[in-house]
Design an enzyme around this catalytic site. Structure first.
Site, PDB file in Angstrom:
ATOM      1  N   LYS A 149     -43.707  50.135 -62.115  1.00  0.00           N
ATOM      2  CA  LYS A 149     -43.951  50.975 -60.933  1.00  0.00           C
ATOM      3  C   LYS A 149     -45.438  51.196 -60.794  1.00  0.00           C
ATOM      4  O   LYS A 149     -46.114  51.267 -61.825  1.00  0.00           O
ATOM      5  CB  LYS A 149     -43.228  52.324 -61.054  1.00  0.00           C
ATOM      6  CG  LYS A 149     -41.731  52.231 -61.220  1.00  0.00           C
ATOM      7  CD  LYS A 149     -41.012  52.005 -59.915  1.00  0.00           C
ATOM      8  CE  LYS A 149     -39.525  51.773 -60.165  1.00  0.00           C
ATOM      9  NZ  LYS A 149     -38.748  51.523 -58.987  1.00  0.00           N
ATOM     10  N   LYS A 193     -39.115  44.687 -66.571  1.00  0.00           N
ATOM     11  CA  LYS A 193     -38.759  43.827 -65.438  1.00  0.00           C
ATOM     12  C   LYS A 193     -39.585  44.156 -64.203  1.00  0.00           C
ATOM     13  O   LYS A 193     -40.087  45.262 -64.057  1.00  0.00           O
ATOM     14  CB  LYS A 193     -37.265  43.939 -65.130  1.00  0.00           C
ATOM     15  CG  LYS A 193     -36.879  45.206 -64.434  1.00  0.00           C
ATOM     16  CD  LYS A 193     -35.411  45.218 -64.155  1.00  0.00           C
ATOM     17  CE  LYS A 193     -34.948  45.395 -62.754  1.00  0.00           C
ATOM     18  NZ  LYS A 193     -35.744  45.910 -61.698  1.00  0.00           N
ATOM     19  N   ASP A 231     -39.788  44.698 -60.089  1.00  0.00           N
ATOM     20  CA  ASP A 231     -38.862  45.341 -59.178  1.00  0.00           C
ATOM     21  C   ASP A 231     -38.233  44.300 -58.262  1.00  0.00           C
ATOM     22  O   ASP A 231     -38.710  43.166 -58.167  1.00  0.00           O
ATOM     23  CB  ASP A 231     -39.550  46.479 -58.412  1.00  0.00           C
ATOM     24  CG  ASP A 231     -38.707  47.752 -58.511  1.00  0.00           C
ATOM     25  OD1 ASP A 231     -37.463  47.618 -58.418  1.00  0.00           O
ATOM     26  OD2 ASP A 231     -39.246  48.836 -58.689  1.00  0.00           O
ATOM     27  N   GLU A 232     -37.168  44.714 -57.581  1.00  0.00           N
ATOM     28  CA  GLU A 232     -36.365  43.741 -56.828  1.00  0.00           C
ATOM     29  C   GLU A 232     -37.114  43.119 -55.654  1.00  0.00           C
ATOM     30  O   GLU A 232     -36.772  42.026 -55.208  1.00  0.00           O
ATOM     31  CB  GLU A 232     -35.056  44.384 -56.350  1.00  0.00           C
ATOM     32  CG  GLU A 232     -35.171  45.420 -55.231  1.00  0.00           C
ATOM     33  CD  GLU A 232     -35.657  46.792 -55.701  1.00  0.00           C
ATOM     34  OE1 GLU A 232     -35.715  47.008 -56.919  1.00  0.00           O
ATOM     35  OE2 GLU A 232     -35.997  47.627 -54.833  1.00  0.00           O
ATOM     36  N   HIS A 282     -30.191  41.510 -60.551  1.00  0.00           N
ATOM     37  CA  HIS A 282     -30.364  42.753 -59.800  1.00  0.00           C
ATOM     38  C   HIS A 282     -29.416  42.690 -58.611  1.00  0.00           C
ATOM     39  O   HIS A 282     -29.245  41.631 -58.010  1.00  0.00           O
ATOM     40  CB  HIS A 282     -31.817  42.900 -59.344  1.00  0.00           C
ATOM     41  CG  HIS A 282     -32.156  44.302 -58.945  1.00  0.00           C
ATOM     42  ND1 HIS A 282     -31.644  44.894 -57.803  1.00  0.00           N
ATOM     43  CD2 HIS A 282     -32.936  45.245 -59.542  1.00  0.00           C
ATOM     44  CE1 HIS A 282     -32.103  46.140 -57.720  1.00  0.00           C
ATOM     45  NE2 HIS A 282     -32.882  46.383 -58.763  1.00  0.00           N
ATOM     46  N   LYS A 324     -30.269  58.419 -59.431  1.00  0.00           N
ATOM     47  CA  LYS A 324     -30.511  58.526 -57.988  1.00  0.00           C
ATOM     48  C   LYS A 324     -29.579  57.674 -57.129  1.00  0.00           C
ATOM     49  O   LYS A 324     -29.506  57.874 -55.927  1.00  0.00           O
ATOM     50  CB  LYS A 324     -31.975  58.153 -57.690  1.00  0.00           C
ATOM     51  CG  LYS A 324     -32.303  56.669 -57.748  1.00  0.00           C
ATOM     52  CD  LYS A 324     -33.761  56.384 -57.398  1.00  0.00           C
ATOM     53  CE  LYS A 324     -34.030  54.886 -57.416  1.00  0.00           C
ATOM     54  NZ  LYS A 324     -35.438  54.534 -57.317  1.00  0.00           N
TER      55      LYS A 324
HETATM   56  C1  3PG Z   1     -34.276  49.422 -60.288  1.00  0.00           C
HETATM   57  O1  3PG Z   1     -34.708  48.270 -60.209  1.00  0.00           O
HETATM   58  O2  3PG Z   1     -33.182  49.688 -60.793  1.00  0.00           O
HETATM   59  C2  3PG Z   1     -35.071  50.566 -59.697  1.00  0.00           C
HETATM   60  O3  3PG Z   1     -36.307  50.132 -59.267  1.00  0.00           O
HETATM   61  C3  3PG Z   1     -35.127  51.746 -60.628  1.00  0.00           C
HETATM   62  O4  3PG Z   1     -36.275  52.536 -60.496  1.00  0.00           O
HETATM   63  P1  3PG Z   1     -36.291  54.072 -60.967  1.00  0.00           P
HETATM   64  O5  3PG Z   1     -35.939  54.131 -62.422  1.00  0.00           O
HETATM   65  O6  3PG Z   1     -37.702  54.575 -60.710  1.00  0.00           O
HETATM   66  O7  3PG Z   1     -35.305  54.803 -60.136  1.00  0.00           O
END
Ligand code: 3PG
Length: 410
Positions: free
Chosen positions: A149, A175, A177-178, A267, A307
């Site tokens: 991030k 990893k 991100d998507e 993913h 979330k």
């Molecule tokens: C994922 O790829 O699962 C999300 O990007 C998770 O991100 P987060 O842990 O900040 O919610």
């Protein structure tokens, strides 16, 4: 016309493919028959071109159970209806046109039971749970990981530095991100060059094996090129967005992986377009399809924690399937990800077990990557040692930082 596809005294044989669906319509029998007809050999009219020899290819609705809202139906398909080893073909029948039928008020595919003949026509994972545990030399505990991030925008060097901090902090897996691919600010080539350099350094310094899952998602040929590059540069894993890349692309990638032997991290970005609505499919069929084609690990949900929306029972059912014996198809690691932090780890493990990859993005980098990573690792260590998290945090300051910020969920 559609009703002839319903036969409630029909007993399907073991070699048939069975689907379970939730159906809402004003005339259930007609609608259920319509789903069976339109997903096998029928249409809205009797046609003059039908031959007697093809009648055996018809699908049959053999169960209709009324529920509080709607009806659960089961449909049996003869395996000859499908081309073996061709997932898009199978899904164009059992999960294709049917969702658009005008008379339906809801239609969700809840489960698919594939017969042995179809299961054997797919490869399944090249590397499964046991292979990944062997590589990392981690016998029992859940694996812990993070997502870089901010998800987009970091340049390759900064991206690699974040990964390094995460591995040094004690995480097993990092990893992308998507939605990171090969954008101008972080081209795929420089991303893997810089990050794999950091992986090597982190492995030397920690004495632990680490996983890096760069996102190879792209047009299929480009995706294969990127996967080969990862192998060539010494990587051990690739990530693919299985829903947006598509099942055919995933099959091609899996074919290539026969030689590459990389961990295939799946993913599920975009799944909720199918799984949350009245029309579409649940996560269980998606997980079955992905395992059959051959992913090694897949995002499945967080059991009402974090979330992202995902029910407890549904996540448990999906995860149990992924780990179950399924002919020669290797078991696959479920991944819990989305809004997680160290304080959630004990609850997640008590709900979902040890064969789990727990990932936290915001829950790691909000604390400073190294502190956040260490807090996650300390949380799984506490579980392994059977010490309550709050107790363990008295002697482990990073875990304390995490619990102070996020709290602890029993
Ligand atoms: C994922 O790829 O699962 C999300 O990007 C998770 O991100 P987060 O842990 O900040 O919610």
């Amino acid at each position: 016309m559609y009703e002839k596809y319903v036969n409630l005294s029909f007993k399907p044989s073991r070699n048939q493919l069975i689907t379970t669906l939730h159906l809402e319509a004003s005339n259930i029998k007609h609608a259920a028959g319509g789903v069976a007809a339109e997903s096998s050999i029928g249409t809205w009219q009797e046609v003059t071109t039908e031959k007697s020899y093809m009648k055996k290819l018809a699908a049959t609705v053999f169960s209709m159970k009324k529920q509080d809202k709607g009806t659960e139906i089961k449909i049996a398909y003869p395996p000859e209806l499908f081309e073996e080893g061709n997932m898009p073909n199978i899904l164009s029948s059992i999960a294709g046109n049917i969702f658009g039928l005008q008379e339906l008020k809801a239609l969700r595919l809840l489960d698919i039971d594939f017969p042995k003949s179809i299961i054997k026509s797919f490869k399944g994972p090249e590397l499964g749970i046991k292979d990944i545990r062997r590589l990392l030399k981690i016998k029992k505990r859940p694996l812990v990981g993070t997502i870089i991030k901010p998800k987009l925008g970091l340049n390759s060097k900064d991206h690699a530095k974040v990964a390094y901090e995460a591995w040094i902090g004690g995480l097993d897996l990092v990893k992308c991100d998507e939605n990171l691919a090969s954008q101008k600010f972080n081209k795929f080539e420089t991303n893997i060059k810089e990050t794999l350099k950091m992986l090597e350094k982190a492995e030397k310094e920690t004495g632990e094996r680490k996983i890096y899952a760069p996102n190879v998602t792209a047009e299929t040929k480009e995706m294969i090129r990127r996967a080969k590059l990862v192998k060539e540069k010494g990587g051990n894993c690739i990530m693919v967005d299985i829903i947006t890349a598509g099942w055919a692309a995933l099959q091609t990638l899996r074919e290539e992986n026969q030689d590459l032997k990389l961990i295939l991290h799946a993913h599920r970005a975009g799944h909720a377009a199918f799984t949350r609505g009245k029309y579409g499919m649940s996560m269980l069929p998606i997980a079955k399809i992905a395992r059959l084609i051959g992913v090694s690990q897949i995002h499945t949900g967080t059991a009402n924690i974090g979330k992202m929306e995902s029910g407890e029972e549904e996540t448990q059912a999906v995860n149990s399937f992924l780990m179950s014996k399924w002919f020669s198809i290797k078991p696959v690691f479920p991944i819990a990800s989305g809004g997680l932090h160290a304080g959630y780890v004990p609850k997640l493990v008590s709900l979902l077990g040890n064969d789990l990859i727990i990932q936290a993005g915001g829950g790691v980098h909000a604390l400073g990557t190294r502190i956040g990573a260490t807090s996650m690792r300390q949380a799984v260590d506490a579980i392994e040692k059977e010490i309550p998290l709050q107790e363990y945090s008295k002697t482990h300051k990073e875990l304390k930082v995490a619990l102070d910020k996020f709290g602890y969920v029993r």
